[in-house]
Design a protein around this motif. Structure first.
Motif, PDB file in Angstrom:
ATOM      1  N   GLU A  74      63.023  71.475  52.259  1.00  0.00           N
ATOM      2  CA  GLU A  74      63.272  72.877  51.925  1.00  0.00           C
ATOM      3  C   GLU A  74      62.100  73.750  52.354  1.00  0.00           C
ATOM      4  O   GLU A  74      60.928  73.371  52.213  1.00  0.00           O
ATOM      5  CB  GLU A  74      63.500  73.036  50.429  1.00  0.00           C
ATOM      6  N   LEU A  76      59.870  77.141  51.970  1.00  0.00           N
ATOM      7  CA  LEU A  76      59.471  78.164  51.012  1.00  0.00           C
ATOM      8  C   LEU A  76      58.933  79.369  51.762  1.00  0.00           C
ATOM      9  O   LEU A  76      58.031  79.236  52.609  1.00  0.00           O
ATOM     10  CB  LEU A  76      58.395  77.625  50.071  1.00  0.00           C
ATOM     11  N   VAL A  98      54.449  70.402  47.673  1.00  0.00           N
ATOM     12  CA  VAL A  98      54.448  71.558  48.567  1.00  0.00           C
ATOM     13  C   VAL A  98      53.409  71.348  49.661  1.00  0.00           C
ATOM     14  O   VAL A  98      52.244  71.034  49.370  1.00  0.00           O
ATOM     15  CB  VAL A  98      54.158  72.852  47.795  1.00  0.00           C
TER      16      VAL A  98
END
Length: 371
Positions: A74, A76, A98
């Motif tokens: 994903e 961000l 992250v």
């Protein structure tokens, strides 16, 4: 220093696959000596993921368009605006961690249709101060809505095909009156089309009023707002436009002509992308020089009237008495090497790779929003 560009493609509209194929064409041709490329896919569900930048992953296979796999890492986006002129840091999430992905300079939203070509993504990029290729929020939204486009163009003195707008609730409540109005005021054939869809999705040619009900149902499946237009006895030409630099007039290509064989009713979705029927494209169109110049002037006037930026393809009709009418305006036209827009510019001496580079460099210097 090299420019880092994020190609954004896929999306939630019915043109998801075509957007992916467009990205494949650009990934294969972009000058990797000038540009670092990050490929960002939006799945049909709306998930942003980091995807392969290998062009072979984004080509047609056995007549099927590729799709963005929502299972990727994903992406961000920045949570706050950054300083204008500085790179934007993108991050990804993998296994709950992250990680930095890249610092990007510009985004190219290669999205067709809703949630991409209609000002929605453009508004998000404006809020984050991220430079991007193509028109801004209002211009994108107006050009995406064919009814709004015609209002703006007619206000600027430009001629469009006659027709009416029908909303789904009005049709449900009073379809008989709408059909009667059409029969009394607009000669057949009619073209029934969603107001806010592209690639001829949901478009039907109606040659008998008995076909209207099915045609409206097909169009409403794409959009609750529908246009019903008179079919014109005319030739269909398309003109590429690029925004001028430093306030100069937009530049245009010589118009090309789409010729549809007798085995097709019109240039529909399957004909455009999947080889259905007999279609030929002449670049430039075999029209008198004066008509070609009028079409180019009309394209510039439409580009200016709608407040477009970057690029556009203006589709027009030329009648037997050489009237030029606007059909529609595309702010992010198909961009494969074989799409009309790049082919038109190739004919003007601007190669596909150079056209890609030109649009990215122009986007870097654009002024975002109103400050």
């Amino acid at each position: 220093m090299r420019t880092t560009v994020a190609l954004l493609f896929g999306g939630r509209s019915g043109e998801h696959g075509i957007s992916c194929v467009t990205a494949g064409g650009i990934l294969a041709a972009i000058d990797r000596e000038r540009f670092d490329v990050i490929a960002l896919g939006i799945s049909r569900e709306g998930r942003w993921v980091h995807v392969s930048a290998d062009p072979s992953d984004w080509t047609m296979v056995d007549g099927r368009a590729p799709e963005v796999d929502p299972a990727g890492d994903e992406v961000l986006l920045p949570g706050v605006c950054h300083l204008p002129g500085r790179p934007i840091t993108l991050r990804t999430v993998r296994d709950g961690i992250v990680r930095d992905l890249a610092d990007i300079d510009v985004v190219w939203p290669l999205l067709h249709g809703a949630y991409g070509e209609d000002g929605t993504v453009q508004g998000m990029l404006e809020m984050l101060d991220i430079p991007y290729v193509g028109s801004g929020v209002l211009a994108s939204a107006t050009a995406m809505d064919k009814a709004a486009t015609k209002l703006a163009l007619r206000a600027a003195g430009l001629e469009c095909a006659p027709g009416i707008v029908v909303h789904e609730d009005r049709w449900a409540a009073d379809s008989h009156r709408v059909a009667t109005h059409l029969r009394n005021n607009h000669p057949l054939p009619w073209f029934v089309k969603p107001a806010r869809a592209g690639s001829s999705l949901g478009v039907t040619r109606v040659s008998d009023p008995a076909q209207l009900e099915v045609a409206m149902k097909s169009a409403f499946a794409e959009d609750p707002k529908v246009l019903v237009e008179e079919g014109l006895s005319a030739r269909e030409v398309e003109c590429g436009v690029l925004q001028g630099r430093d306030g100069a007039e937009p530049s245009t290509t010589l118009p090309g002509e789409v010729k549809v064989g007798a085995d097709l009713e019109f240039y529909d979705y399957e004909a455009k992308y999947f080889g259905k029927g007999t279609v030929s494209i002449d670049v430039p169109a075999a029209l008198p020089d004066a008509v070609l110049e009028e079409a180019r002037e009309t394209a510039v006037r439409a580009f200016t009237a709608l407040g477009l930026e970057g690029l556009a393809r203006v589709d027009m009709f030329v009648t037997s008495d050489h009237r030029v009418l606007i059909n529609e305006v595309n702010t992010m036209p198909g961009f494969t090497p074989y799409s009309m827009f790049p082919v038109l510019w190739e004919n003007m001496g601007l190669s596909y790779a150079d056209l890609i580079g030109e649009l990215i460099e122009r986007a870097r210097s654009r002024r975002l929003g109103a400050r």
